[in-house]
Design an enzyme around this catalytic site. Structure first.
Site, PDB file in Angstrom:
ATOM      1  N   ASP A   7       0.870  -1.165   0.000  1.00  0.00           N
ATOM      2  CA  ASP A   7       0.000   0.000   0.000  1.00  0.00           C
ATOM      3  C   ASP A   7       0.918   1.229   0.000  1.00  0.00           C
ATOM      4  O   ASP A   7       2.087   1.136   0.361  1.00  0.00           O
ATOM      5  CB  ASP A   7      -0.879  -0.033   1.261  1.00  0.00           C
ATOM      6  CG  ASP A   7      -1.718   1.217   1.415  1.00  0.00           C
ATOM      7  OD1 ASP A   7      -2.349   1.634   0.422  1.00  0.00           O
ATOM      8  OD2 ASP A   7      -1.714   1.798   2.511  1.00  0.00           O
ATOM      9  N   ASP A   9      -0.094   5.036   0.930  1.00  0.00           N
ATOM     10  CA  ASP A   9      -0.286   6.004   2.012  1.00  0.00           C
ATOM     11  C   ASP A   9      -0.253   5.313   3.366  1.00  0.00           C
ATOM     12  O   ASP A   9      -1.058   4.424   3.628  1.00  0.00           O
ATOM     13  CB  ASP A   9      -1.640   6.715   1.855  1.00  0.00           C
ATOM     14  CG  ASP A   9      -1.760   7.414   0.514  1.00  0.00           C
ATOM     15  OD1 ASP A   9      -0.737   7.954   0.049  1.00  0.00           O
ATOM     16  OD2 ASP A   9      -2.855   7.414  -0.061  1.00  0.00           O
ATOM     17  N   GLY A  57      -7.983   3.932   3.352  1.00  0.00           N
ATOM     18  CA  GLY A  57      -7.755   2.765   2.494  1.00  0.00           C
ATOM     19  C   GLY A  57      -8.792   2.568   1.410  1.00  0.00           C
ATOM     20  O   GLY A  57      -8.594   1.775   0.505  1.00  0.00           O
ATOM     21  N   ARG A  60     -11.885   7.005  -3.101  1.00  0.00           N
ATOM     22  CA  ARG A  60     -12.453   8.274  -2.650  1.00  0.00           C
ATOM     23  C   ARG A  60     -13.978   8.240  -2.502  1.00  0.00           C
ATOM     24  O   ARG A  60     -14.524   8.565  -1.452  1.00  0.00           O
ATOM     25  CB  ARG A  60     -12.059   9.345  -3.652  1.00  0.00           C
ATOM     26  CG  ARG A  60     -11.705  10.644  -3.056  1.00  0.00           C
ATOM     27  CD  ARG A  60     -11.383  11.621  -4.159  1.00  0.00           C
ATOM     28  NE  ARG A  60     -10.181  11.253  -4.891  1.00  0.00           N
ATOM     29  CZ  ARG A  60      -9.966  11.560  -6.176  1.00  0.00           C
ATOM     30  NH1 ARG A  60     -10.871  12.203  -6.861  1.00  0.00           N
ATOM     31  NH2 ARG A  60      -8.841  11.213  -6.760  1.00  0.00           N
ATOM     32  N   SER A 135      -5.312   5.418  -4.108  1.00  0.00           N
ATOM     33  CA  SER A 135      -5.112   6.823  -4.477  1.00  0.00           C
ATOM     34  C   SER A 135      -5.063   7.023  -5.982  1.00  0.00           C
ATOM     35  O   SER A 135      -4.392   6.288  -6.702  1.00  0.00           O
ATOM     36  CB  SER A 135      -3.808   7.333  -3.863  1.00  0.00           C
ATOM     37  OG  SER A 135      -3.525   8.625  -4.346  1.00  0.00           O
ATOM     38  N   ASN A 137      -3.771   9.712  -7.009  1.00  0.00           N
ATOM     39  CA  ASN A 137      -2.577  10.555  -7.124  1.00  0.00           C
ATOM     40  C   ASN A 137      -1.292   9.764  -6.910  1.00  0.00           C
ATOM     41  O   ASN A 137      -0.231  10.340  -6.698  1.00  0.00           O
ATOM     42  CB  ASN A 137      -2.616  11.674  -6.079  1.00  0.00           C
ATOM     43  CG  ASN A 137      -3.926  12.416  -6.098  1.00  0.00           C
ATOM     44  OD1 ASN A 137      -4.385  12.817  -7.151  1.00  0.00           O
ATOM     45  ND2 ASN A 137      -4.541  12.583  -4.953  1.00  0.00           N
ATOM     46  N   ASP A 193      -1.615  -0.571   6.043  1.00  0.00           N
ATOM     47  CA  ASP A 193      -1.827   0.114   7.330  1.00  0.00           C
ATOM     48  C   ASP A 193      -3.305   0.334   7.625  1.00  0.00           C
ATOM     49  O   ASP A 193      -3.656   0.732   8.725  1.00  0.00           O
ATOM     50  CB  ASP A 193      -1.117   1.470   7.359  1.00  0.00           C
ATOM     51  CG  ASP A 193      -1.793   2.477   6.450  1.00  0.00           C
ATOM     52  OD1 ASP A 193      -2.066   2.129   5.281  1.00  0.00           O
ATOM     53  OD2 ASP A 193      -2.061   3.607   6.897  1.00  0.00           O
TER      54      ASP A 193
END
Ligand SMILES: [Mg+2]
Length: 239
Positions: A7, A9, A57, A60, A135, A137, A193
């Site tokens: 992952d 972020d 996680g 969006r 994400s 991004n 996470d």
């Protein structure tokens, strides 16, 4: 294990804080207006419980829908191209994303040094490496963090949308990463996470799910699917 699926972020980069702050800013403005319109008390977004339970996680739009549902609010879905002012699930998600992009451009992306050391170590050990992130991004963040070249495959929000892959906690994005690396899931280690992320790891039948606990939720990570929990990937180098 012959491959690692990371992952982004909260595992490789410290962008969880950036996301959390952007969610809070977005949801609090929305909730404030909603409470005024509907004559209800304003209960702000909780950067602890709300963030971890409902948005961390997840893709969006899934995060927006899941959090609003927890407050008994249902909005029209809209489409991913909705403007940031649209009063839709996608519009609110895009509003949050603008804030994130702004923060990334302001230089808010920090890596976890232990994770960069770990990436180098697994590369030196000839293990295959993918990043699997909700994400949209992801590419910009990897470049800003200067770790793009350490990862062979990227499955992010953009790829998930193009390939119609449901996001975490569904295992599909991790499975897609394994497929692109040409490694069966049972030979892959998942590093996550988020509660939704370790759930995805468990659901996908991966060889091992490593929960990365940055916020003191080790027990919850285990309950949701982590086989082991570390606070930093550097701990795995010391073993
Ligand atoms: Mg994460």
């Amino acid at each position: 294990m012959t491959a690692c699926l990371f992952d982004l972020d909260g595992v490789l980069t410290q962008t969880a804080l950036v996301h959390n702050a952007a969610w809070k800013q977005t949801f609090d403005a929305f909730l404030q207006a909603w409470s005024t319109q509907h004559g209800q008390p304003f209960v702000p977004f909780d950067t602890g419980a709300d963030y971890h339970r409902y948005v961390d996680g997840r893709q969006r739009a899934d995060g927006v829908r899941t959090f609003l549902a927890s407050r008994g609010i249902t909005l029209p879905e809209g489409t991913p191209d909705d403007g940031p002012d649209a009063e839709t699930v996608n519009g609110i998600g895009n509003r949050k994303n603008l804030l994130v992009l702004q923060k990334i451009q302001e230089g808010a992306v920090q890596v976890y040094p232990g994770s960069v050391d770990y990436l180098h170590a697994v590369k030196d050990a000839a293990l295959r490496r993918a990043v699997v992130s909700a994400s949209a991004n992801c590419k910009d963040v990897l470049e800003a963090a200067k770790i793009s070249e350490l990862l062979e495959v990227r499955v992010d929000g953009v790829v998930a949308r193009a390939e119609h892959l449901p996001g975490k906690p569904a295992p599909d994005t991790f499975l897609h990463g394994a497929k692109l690396l040409g490694v069966p899931p049972e030979n892959c280690a998942v590093f996550e996470d988020a509660l939704a992320g370790v759930e995805a790891g468990r659901a996908g039948g991966f060889g091992i799910v490593i929960g990365v606990d940055r916020v003191g939720q080790a027990d919850a990570l285990r309950e949701h699917g982590a086989d082991i929990v570390v606070q930093d990937l550097a701990e795995l180098l010391a073993r």
